[in-house]
Design a protein around this motif. Sequence first.
Motif, PDB file in Angstrom:
ATOM      1  N   MET A   1       0.844  -1.207   0.000  1.00  0.00           N
ATOM      2  CA  MET A   1       0.000   0.000   0.000  1.00  0.00           C
ATOM      3  C   MET A   1       0.877   1.254   0.000  1.00  0.00           C
ATOM      4  O   MET A   1       1.904   1.319   0.673  1.00  0.00           O
ATOM      5  CB  MET A   1      -0.910   0.005   1.234  1.00  0.00           C
ATOM      6  N   GLN A   2       0.468   2.254  -0.759  1.00  0.00           N
ATOM      7  CA  GLN A   2       1.244   3.484  -0.865  1.00  0.00           C
ATOM      8  C   GLN A   2       1.339   4.210   0.466  1.00  0.00           C
ATOM      9  O   GLN A   2       0.398   4.279   1.239  1.00  0.00           O
ATOM     10  CB  GLN A   2       0.567   4.405  -1.885  1.00  0.00           C
ATOM     11  N   ASP A   3       2.537   4.745   0.735  1.00  0.00           N
ATOM     12  CA  ASP A   3       2.752   5.541   1.938  1.00  0.00           C
ATOM     13  C   ASP A   3       2.212   6.943   1.691  1.00  0.00           C
ATOM     14  O   ASP A   3       2.717   7.679   0.843  1.00  0.00           O
ATOM     15  CB  ASP A   3       4.254   5.597   2.250  1.00  0.00           C
ATOM     16  N   LEU A   4       1.175   7.312   2.442  1.00  0.00           N
ATOM     17  CA  LEU A   4       0.549   8.611   2.236  1.00  0.00           C
ATOM     18  C   LEU A   4       1.285   9.738   2.943  1.00  0.00           C
ATOM     19  O   LEU A   4       0.905  10.890   2.810  1.00  0.00           O
ATOM     20  CB  LEU A   4      -0.905   8.565   2.735  1.00  0.00           C
ATOM     21  N   SER A   5       2.339   9.405   3.670  1.00  0.00           N
ATOM     22  CA  SER A   5       3.064  10.444   4.387  1.00  0.00           C
ATOM     23  C   SER A   5       4.026  11.196   3.479  1.00  0.00           C
ATOM     24  O   SER A   5       4.768  12.058   3.945  1.00  0.00           O
ATOM     25  CB  SER A   5       3.842   9.823   5.554  1.00  0.00           C
ATOM     26  N   ASN A   6       4.033  10.885   2.165  1.00  0.00           N
ATOM     27  CA  ASN A   6       5.019  11.496   1.289  1.00  0.00           C
ATOM     28  C   ASN A   6       4.604  12.876   0.799  1.00  0.00           C
ATOM     29  O   ASN A   6       5.247  13.429  -0.091  1.00  0.00           O
ATOM     30  CB  ASN A   6       5.326  10.582   0.085  1.00  0.00           C
ATOM     31  N   LEU A   7       3.535  13.455   1.316  1.00  0.00           N
ATOM     32  CA  LEU A   7       3.217  14.846   1.040  1.00  0.00           C
ATOM     33  C   LEU A   7       4.009  15.706   2.017  1.00  0.00           C
ATOM     34  O   LEU A   7       3.760  15.668   3.225  1.00  0.00           O
ATOM     35  CB  LEU A   7       1.714  15.125   1.198  1.00  0.00           C
ATOM     36  N   ASP A   8       4.969  16.446   1.496  1.00  0.00           N
ATOM     37  CA  ASP A   8       5.798  17.266   2.373  1.00  0.00           C
ATOM     38  C   ASP A   8       5.154  18.634   2.571  1.00  0.00           C
ATOM     39  O   ASP A   8       4.038  18.898   2.110  1.00  0.00           O
ATOM     40  CB  ASP A   8       7.219  17.378   1.830  1.00  0.00           C
ATOM     41  N   GLU A   9       5.849  19.504   3.261  1.00  0.00           N
ATOM     42  CA  GLU A   9       5.287  20.817   3.598  1.00  0.00           C
ATOM     43  C   GLU A   9       4.971  21.636   2.357  1.00  0.00           C
ATOM     44  O   GLU A   9       3.973  22.361   2.329  1.00  0.00           O
ATOM     45  CB  GLU A   9       6.243  21.575   4.518  1.00  0.00           C
ATOM     46  N   LEU A  10       5.808  21.531   1.333  1.00  0.00           N
ATOM     47  CA  LEU A  10       5.538  22.281   0.107  1.00  0.00           C
ATOM     48  C   LEU A  10       4.297  21.756  -0.587  1.00  0.00           C
ATOM     49  O   LEU A  10       3.481  22.543  -1.100  1.00  0.00           O
ATOM     50  CB  LEU A  10       6.741  22.224  -0.831  1.00  0.00           C
ATOM     51  N   ASP A  11       4.112  20.442  -0.602  1.00  0.00           N
ATOM     52  CA  ASP A  11       2.891  19.878  -1.193  1.00  0.00           C
ATOM     53  C   ASP A  11       1.645  20.399  -0.472  1.00  0.00           C
ATOM     54  O   ASP A  11       0.668  20.796  -1.104  1.00  0.00           O
ATOM     55  CB  ASP A  11       2.911  18.345  -1.099  1.00  0.00           C
ATOM     56  N   LEU A  12       1.686  20.381   0.862  1.00  0.00           N
ATOM     57  CA  LEU A  12       0.527  20.842   1.635  1.00  0.00           C
ATOM     58  C   LEU A  12       0.285  22.331   1.413  1.00  0.00           C
ATOM     59  O   LEU A  12      -0.863  22.779   1.319  1.00  0.00           O
ATOM     60  CB  LEU A  12       0.744  20.541   3.120  1.00  0.00           C
ATOM     61  N   ALA A  13       1.377  23.104   1.331  1.00  0.00           N
ATOM     62  CA  ALA A  13       1.226  24.532   1.058  1.00  0.00           C
ATOM     63  C   ALA A  13       0.623  24.760  -0.325  1.00  0.00           C
ATOM     64  O   ALA A  13      -0.214  25.651  -0.518  1.00  0.00           O
ATOM     65  CB  ALA A  13       2.583  25.234   1.173  1.00  0.00           C
ATOM     66  N   LEU A  14       1.031  23.942  -1.289  1.00  0.00           N
ATOM     67  CA  LEU A  14       0.481  24.056  -2.640  1.00  0.00           C
ATOM     68  C   LEU A  14      -1.017  23.755  -2.636  1.00  0.00           C
ATOM     69  O   LEU A  14      -1.805  24.474  -3.256  1.00  0.00           O
ATOM     70  CB  LEU A  14       1.213  23.093  -3.580  1.00  0.00           C
ATOM     71  N   VAL A  15      -1.409  22.707  -1.940  1.00  0.00           N
ATOM     72  CA  VAL A  15      -2.833  22.383  -1.856  1.00  0.00           C
ATOM     73  C   VAL A  15      -3.606  23.529  -1.231  1.00  0.00           C
ATOM     74  O   VAL A  15      -4.668  23.937  -1.731  1.00  0.00           O
ATOM     75  CB  VAL A  15      -3.046  21.087  -1.050  1.00  0.00           C
ATOM     76  N   ASN A  16      -3.099  24.079  -0.148  1.00  0.00           N
ATOM     77  CA  ASN A  16      -3.756  25.208   0.507  1.00  0.00           C
ATOM     78  C   ASN A  16      -3.856  26.401  -0.431  1.00  0.00           C
ATOM     79  O   ASN A  16      -4.888  27.095  -0.486  1.00  0.00           O
ATOM     80  CB  ASN A  16      -2.981  25.576   1.764  1.00  0.00           C
ATOM     81  N   ALA A  17      -2.803  26.626  -1.222  1.00  0.00           N
ATOM     82  CA  ALA A  17      -2.822  27.745  -2.173  1.00  0.00           C
ATOM     83  C   ALA A  17      -3.907  27.545  -3.227  1.00  0.00           C
ATOM     84  O   ALA A  17      -4.630  28.487  -3.576  1.00  0.00           O
ATOM     85  CB  ALA A  17      -1.447  27.879  -2.835  1.00  0.00           C
ATOM     86  N   VAL A  18      -4.046  26.322  -3.725  1.00  0.00           N
ATOM     87  CA  VAL A  18      -5.060  26.057  -4.750  1.00  0.00           C
ATOM     88  C   VAL A  18      -6.456  26.102  -4.145  1.00  0.00           C
ATOM     89  O   VAL A  18      -7.418  26.479  -4.823  1.00  0.00           O
ATOM     90  CB  VAL A  18      -4.777  24.715  -5.449  1.00  0.00           C
ATOM     91  N   GLN A  19      -6.587  25.738  -2.869  1.00  0.00           N
ATOM     92  CA  GLN A  19      -7.885  25.888  -2.215  1.00  0.00           C
ATOM     93  C   GLN A  19      -8.332  27.348  -2.238  1.00  0.00           C
ATOM     94  O   GLN A  19      -9.513  27.644  -2.425  1.00  0.00           O
ATOM     95  CB  GLN A  19      -7.803  25.394  -0.768  1.00  0.00           C
TER      96      GLN A  19
END
Length: 350
Positions: A1-19
């Motif tokens: 099963m894929q490790d979902l912890s591979n979203l780093d801080e930049l990924d999360l910031a990018l998601v928040n920016a697109v939100q």
Amino acid sequence: MQDLSNLDELDLALVNAVQIAPRGSWQVLGAVLGVDPSTVARRWQRITEQGLVWMTAYARLTAPSAHVLGCVEIDCLPAERDGLAMLLARLPQVVSVHHVGSGRDLFVIINARSLPALSRFVLDELSHHPGVRRTSVHTATTVYGEGAHWRLNALTPAQRAELAEHAPPRARQGVLTEQDRDLLVALSIDGRRSVAELAALTGTSVSTARRRMVRLVDHGLVSIRCEVAQSLTGWPISAIFWANVPPDELSAVGRTLATLPEIRFCAAVTGEHNLVMIVWLRSPEDSQHLEERLAARLPSLSLAERAITLHQLKRQSRLLDDLGRSTEVVPTDPWADLHLGSRERPSNFA
């Protein structure tokens, strides 16, 4: 099963920016995040291809509309529950499907083109399905909050303020009509599709597609929404609350609830209880903590029922796996004929 912890801080910031700025260019997003636009685009492609994040669009729920939003509770025969849930999830009018832990087997939100269409579907089809024991329908009279306003809060206040300049307006002007159907269906599959893509999919010129997009977005007729696999958000538990509020306080209470970070959906509804909420929680214990806070802040609100979502099969145009990742697209189309098991969709929009 894929490790979902591979979203780093930049990924999360990018998601928040697109939100915040769902159709902001890679140049704008990159400038706010302090990285090259090509890096932003590459990271976005990776996390969307993994089903961890997706974009969709739909008629704004918090604005008056000719469409009717129905909250449908269904009791099923155990052997038929999963099959019925999947039939419902594949309908283009179904917003979400929840397997619920108590009181009912399924909780389904349907955005139908009219009250007669919703009534015919529930009374003539769903209620007669061999796996259905009982149905109960509560129509939404006012939607106070929806998931498009939910945020990860992975950005600084300065970054959020800068992106807010590129956010879609919230004021609503005009009316969404069936003439907007082809564009809305195309956007529901990917709310970041370019104007050129939308022109090709809707058979119009680029200038026409741009003008139509301006009307939908700038006039606040659609919600363009960035969704995240719930297991990645830090709020992995979903629950549904039903409540009663005195009629003269309902609007004020609903608007206050919509500002709370746990609230993903809040609407006044018809029926025994006049308010329904879908909430996200950090743990099962947080349900009690939230109830205590609600009692202190909103004494006129009386919680009547609460139920944990065991599994959410669908959320806004996507079928989900057990970790909340997107596995399949079901384009949103409230104008389609509402029939159990139908999958009416323009074939060239996928």
